[in-house]
Design a protein around this motif. Sequence first.
Motif, mmCIF file in Angstrom:
data_model
loop_
_atom_site.group_PDB
_atom_site.id
_atom_site.type_symbol
_atom_site.label_atom_id
_atom_site.label_comp_id
_atom_site.label_asym_id
_atom_site.label_seq_id
_atom_site.Cartn_x
_atom_site.Cartn_y
_atom_site.Cartn_z
ATOM 1 N N UNK A 24 137.362 -3.087 57.863
ATOM 2 C CA UNK A 24 138.407 -3.531 56.945
ATOM 3 C C UNK A 24 138.289 -2.880 55.572
ATOM 4 N N UNK A 25 137.094 -2.595 55.105
ATOM 5 C CA UNK A 25 136.934 -1.859 53.856
ATOM 6 C C UNK A 25 137.510 -0.449 53.988
ATOM 7 N N UNK A 26 137.200 0.216 55.092
ATOM 8 C CA UNK A 26 137.728 1.563 55.331
ATOM 9 C C UNK A 26 139.249 1.530 55.423
ATOM 10 N N UNK A 27 139.762 0.546 56.140
ATOM 11 C CA UNK A 27 141.215 0.416 56.299
ATOM 12 C C UNK A 27 141.890 0.172 54.946
ATOM 13 N N UNK A 28 141.294 -0.668 54.114
ATOM 14 C CA UNK A 28 141.855 -0.950 52.790
ATOM 15 C C UNK A 28 141.851 0.307 51.929
ATOM 16 N N UNK A 29 140.752 1.049 51.956
ATOM 17 C CA UNK A 29 140.679 2.279 51.166
ATOM 18 C C UNK A 29 141.706 3.293 51.653
ATOM 19 N N UNK A 48 141.019 -4.047 43.997
ATOM 20 C CA UNK A 48 142.138 -3.939 44.933
ATOM 21 C C UNK A 48 141.645 -3.704 46.358
ATOM 22 N N UNK A 49 140.626 -2.878 46.500
ATOM 23 C CA UNK A 49 140.043 -2.614 47.824
ATOM 24 C C UNK A 49 139.468 -3.904 48.400
ATOM 25 N N UNK A 50 138.723 -4.644 47.599
ATOM 26 C CA UNK A 50 138.126 -5.902 48.062
ATOM 27 C C UNK A 50 139.189 -6.919 48.465
ATOM 28 N N UNK A 51 140.210 -7.083 47.646
ATOM 29 C CA UNK A 51 141.270 -8.046 47.944
ATOM 30 C C UNK A 51 142.031 -7.668 49.216
ATOM 31 N N UNK A 52 142.327 -6.390 49.376
ATOM 32 C CA UNK A 52 143.043 -5.941 50.565
ATOM 33 C C UNK A 52 142.178 -6.083 51.812
ATOM 34 N N UNK A 56 143.069 -8.401 55.011
ATOM 35 C CA UNK A 56 143.050 -7.924 56.405
ATOM 36 C C UNK A 56 142.146 -8.803 57.265
ATOM 37 N N UNK A 57 140.975 -9.155 56.761
ATOM 38 C CA UNK A 57 140.051 -9.990 57.520
ATOM 39 C C UNK A 57 140.676 -11.350 57.829
#
Length: 71
Positions: A24-29, A48-52, A56-57
């Motif tokens: 999910x971190x990779x997907x957000x980035x 923004x990466x953390x929130x996204x 997703x999670x």
Amino acid sequence: MTLMEKLKLLINRPDATEELLELYLDRAQETILGYCNIDKLPNGTEPAVLELAAFYFNRQGIEGTLNYSEG
């Protein structure tokens, strides 16, 4: 503190494996990079990466759901 450690604190769920959170971190980035049409994330995008990634999670398992209610 790494992004992974911050995401674990933000989600705070025992079923959150590192492999899944990394996905999910990779997907957000990748989403942010694609949306902004850039090759590298600029400084200041970590929140923004953390929130996204957390979004997703939390949405896993309800993809395609049109309506949901409790009560």
